[in-house]
Design a protein around this motif. Structure first.
Motif, PDB file in Angstrom:
ATOM      1  N   THR A   1     -14.560  90.410 -94.610  1.00  0.00           N
ATOM      2  CA  THR A   1     -13.330  89.914 -95.239  1.00  0.00           C
ATOM      3  C   THR A   1     -13.304  88.393 -95.306  1.00  0.00           C
ATOM      4  N   ALA A   2     -13.862  87.758 -94.264  1.00  0.00           N
ATOM      5  CA  ALA A   2     -13.875  86.295 -94.249  1.00  0.00           C
ATOM      6  C   ALA A   2     -14.611  85.748 -95.464  1.00  0.00           C
TER       7      ALA A   2
ATOM      8  N   ILE B   1     -10.853  86.016-103.353  1.00  0.00           N
ATOM      9  CA  ILE B   1      -9.444  86.399-103.308  1.00  0.00           C
ATOM     10  C   ILE B   1      -9.121  87.643-104.151  1.00  0.00           C
TER      11      ILE B   1
ATOM     12  N   LEU C   1      -9.617  90.939-102.440  1.00  0.00           N
ATOM     13  CA  LEU C   1      -8.671  91.262-101.366  1.00  0.00           C
ATOM     14  C   LEU C   1      -7.510  92.099-101.881  1.00  0.00           C
TER      15      LEU C   1
ATOM     16  N   ASN D   1     -14.541  80.676-100.104  1.00  0.00           N
ATOM     17  CA  ASN D   1     -13.197  80.255-100.466  1.00  0.00           C
ATOM     18  C   ASN D   1     -12.208  80.292 -99.306  1.00  0.00           C
ATOM     19  N   ASN D   2     -12.269  81.367 -98.505  1.00  0.00           N
ATOM     20  CA  ASN D   2     -11.321  81.506 -97.406  1.00  0.00           C
ATOM     21  C   ASN D   2     -11.459  80.364 -96.404  1.00  0.00           C
TER      22      ASN D   2
ATOM     23  N   SER E   1     -10.063  77.126 -98.002  1.00  0.00           N
ATOM     24  CA  SER E   1      -8.598  77.009 -98.007  1.00  0.00           C
ATOM     25  C   SER E   1      -8.084  76.816 -96.575  1.00  0.00           C
ATOM     26  N   LEU E   2      -8.817  77.353 -95.598  1.00  0.00           N
ATOM     27  CA  LEU E   2      -8.449  77.168 -94.196  1.00  0.00           C
ATOM     28  C   LEU E   2      -8.554  75.691 -93.831  1.00  0.00           C
TER      29      LEU E   2
ATOM     30  N   THR F   1      -2.424  87.171 -96.545  1.00  0.00           N
ATOM     31  CA  THR F   1      -3.044  86.311 -95.546  1.00  0.00           C
ATOM     32  C   THR F   1      -4.372  86.866 -95.040  1.00  0.00           C
TER      33      THR F   1
ATOM     34  N   GLY G   1      -7.389  87.072 -96.059  1.00  0.00           N
ATOM     35  CA  GLY G   1      -8.571  86.225 -96.157  1.00  0.00           C
ATOM     36  C   GLY G   1      -8.590  85.123 -95.126  1.00  0.00           C
ATOM     37  N   SER G   2      -7.474  84.386 -95.001  1.00  0.00           N
ATOM     38  CA  SER G   2      -7.469  83.283 -94.045  1.00  0.00           C
ATOM     39  C   SER G   2      -7.427  83.785 -92.605  1.00  0.00           C
TER      40      SER G   2
ATOM     41  N   ALA H   1     -10.993  84.644 -91.842  1.00  0.00           N
ATOM     42  CA  ALA H   1     -11.810  83.438 -91.688  1.00  0.00           C
ATOM     43  C   ALA H   1     -11.533  82.760 -90.354  1.00  0.00           C
TER      44      ALA H   1
END
Lengths: 297, 299
Positions: free
Chosen positions: A47-48, A52, A55, A70-71, A74-75, A261, A263-264, A267
């Motif tokens: 998933t990390a 997007i 997801l 990407n995750n 954005s983190l 949330t 994805g983040s 991550a």
């Protein structure tokens, strides 16, 4: 020459995988269990790295077709609803963990040396107290510890997160057990050569304690890195919070699991999990040999 | 002062001994011994951190057990959790360690695979499991169950009071192969080959016979250490419960003793009352541990 011993078939001194039926069943069973225990960790990793749009797919997919960073990006770039950058939490966790581990290794080995090799009067009583402290959860002492930290003026400081986590009964117990295996003859020989007691600790005992220290590093790293109650209680400033609280915040608070949330969360969980696995992997063989001394007689 | 007795083990040096112990002991006293004593003292007082503690006798305890329904729920939840999660993780740790030690070269791989969940953060792992137990049809478990036709609408895993404690127990068992598990693996490695050989000559044929008559007696110290570890971990449950059930949880269905302690100490600042909860928790774990120590003591 193949040799059959109690544990399997030996060939040129190495164990081969023996092919008896119970062993195969046992292997299949263990492998199935591993698939189950590893599932959430695999999920985090996959998933990390999910883009997007994947997801939001319905029905939800487990694996990803197009891995992306990407995750993580954005983190790093922003944490929605917070002015503290994610890297600050990583730094806080690393800083607090490294210092606590260092202090804990030093005071536990020195203390165990004092207790086991100097045999002070009343040593048994002290050890009985430490052994007793193994028998209740740390949360029991949380309230007065908070008052002590407050009296010392350490609330909202890294000091509070470090000083409360270093004198761990388990660490001392393990070092004491291991220290007892070191023969006194080494110390006597050194004393005849007029070596001081602290010189003996630093130059003779510590090199022999390396496997035990490796184990202590692993355990105190894990407990410091994952500590949740400590930073929750001793810090109220967002700039001092550590990763477990950050992960909880990113997921949207307690008991929440929103797709937005995922994805983040994955991550950040990945960032949190990777270091402990690596630390354990590096030290694995030493940990297993040290844990042989962990029994309570 | 050095006093030398005869023989190689006669060396004593109390002064240097305590000098070496001092850094550890000072911190151990400040953050373990003193807090236990202070908790007991504070539990007989009314203390809000602003005014000096006021002695109230057993009032906190009578209120806890006779009037505080939420404490009783927390006590019930903690006991339920501990009675299931404690023994199950303990037995599974032992069972897996036993099987893994028969795997030859694959031992290290399997120990890592089982141990890994326990060294991850409880908060982070609960959050991950929440995506599996998500209450909508996006949750993997609901999705799976709906696909094979077991249920027609999603189960509210983390909202329905019937399921929450079960989910917490499930996650904690999944994370449970921890320190005790490693101790068992190390214990199995240290077993005497000669004893097993002798037993085989004396007619022991099955692995299970060997386990009961030869292995278990040799592993008492590890079994004791593992048991105490499991008890402490089981009664101290907090971060998984909070992460799954929320704080406070629906109808307090995931409220544990530590959650109750945290609630009164650090959101209401009723330190005296919260200390009463701490003392109850201390008394339970310490006495269960003491009983186990009696049962499993070597010779």
């Amino acid at each position: 020459m193949a040799m059959v011993s109690g544990r399997g078939v030996r060939f040129k001194g190495k164990y081969l995988f023996s092919l008896s039926a119970p062993k195969i069943i046992c292997f299949i069973f263990l492998f199935a269990m591993v698939c189950f225990t590893a599932l959430p960790l695999v999920y985090v990793t996959v998933t990390a790295f999910k883009p997007i749009d994947e997801l939001y797919l319905f029905p939800p997919t487990f694996f990803t077709r197009r891995p992306s960073f990407n995750n993580f990006k954005s983190l790093l770039s922003s944490l929605s609803g917070s002015e503290v950058p994610f890297l600050r939490y990583v730094f806080n966790s690393l800083f607090v963990t490294v210092i606590s581990v260092t202090i804990s290794v030093f005071i536990s080995t020195l203390g165990a040396y004092g207790l086991v090799k100097q045999r002070p009067r009343g040593g048994n009583v002290i050890f009985a107290f430490i052994l007793a402290a193994l028998m209740f959860p740390g949360s029991v002492t949380q309230i007065p510890s908070y008052l002590v930290v407050k009296e010392l003026g350490l609330l909202n400081s890294y000091g509070a997160l470090i000083i409360t986590k270093v004198a761990v009964a388990f660490n001392f117990f393990l070092m004491k057990q291991f220290m007892e295996q070191i023969p006194d003859a080494y110390l006597e020989a050194a004393r005849i050569d007029a070596a001081g007691e602290f010189y003996i600790y630093a130059k003779i005992i510590m090199p022999m304690m390396k496997p035990a220290c490796a184990t202590l590093i692993v355990f105190s790293f894990i407990s410091s890195w994952n500590d949740y109650l400590g930073p929750l209680i001793y810090t109220s400033k967002a700039t001092l919070k550590t990763l477990p609280l950050a992960v909880q915040m990113i997921s949207g608070g307690t008991g929440a699991a929103a797709i937005t949330t995922a994805g983040s969360v994955a991550a950040s969980t990945f960032v949190m999990t990777l270091p402990v696995i690596i630390v354990y992997l590096i030290m694995q063989s030493k940990v297993l040999s040290t844990m042989a001394y962990s029994g309570i007689k | 002062m050095i006093r030398k007795k005869s023989g190689p083990t006669g060396y004593h040096n109390t002064k240097i001994g305590y000098l070496c112990l001092a850094p550890y002991l000072i911190l151990f006293f400040l953050f373990t011994i003193l807090p236990v004593l202070a908790s007991i003292f504070l539990s007989f007082t009314d203390y809000d951190m602003l005014n000096t503690p006021k002695f109230v006798g057993f009032e906190n305890y009578t209120y806890l057990f006779l009037e505080d329904d939420i404490f009783l729920i927390a006590l019930k939840n903690t006991l339920t959790f501990a009675c299931i999660s404690g023994p199950v993780t303990y037995i599974l740790s032992f069972l897996f360690a036993w099987l893994i030690c028969r795997m030859g070269k694959l031992r290290n791989f399997f120990s890592l695979a089982f141990y890994a969940p326990s060294i991850c953060s409880g908060v982070a792992m609960s959050t991950v499991w929440l995506y599996f137990f998500s209450s909508d049809s996006y949750g993997f478990i609901n999705n799976l169950l709906m696909n094979i036709g077991v249920i027609s609408s999603p189960i509210q895993w983390t909202l329905n009071t019937k399921y929450v404690l079960g989910v917490i127990i499930f996650i904690s068992i999944w994370m449970g192969m921890g320190t005790s598990f490693l101790t068992f693996i190390a214990g199995f490695q240290g077993l005497s080959e000669e004893l097993s050989e002798a037993a085989r000559i004396d007619g022991i044929r099955y692995a299970t016979q060997e386990l009961v008559y030869i292995i278990l007696p040799q592993m008492k110290p590890q079994l004791l250490f593992g048991a105490i570890n499991s008890i402490v971990a089981a009664f101290g449950v907090f971060d998984i419960a909070v992460s799954v059930g929320g704080f406070p949880s629906v109808d307090y269905c995931a409220h544990t003793l530590v959650a109750h302690l945290y609630d009164f100490a650090f959101t209401r600042f009723e330190m005296g009352y919260a200390s009463g909860v701490a003392v109850v928790l201390f008394a339970i774990t310490y006495s269960v541990g003491a009983i186990i120590r009696k049962v499993l003591a070597s010779d």
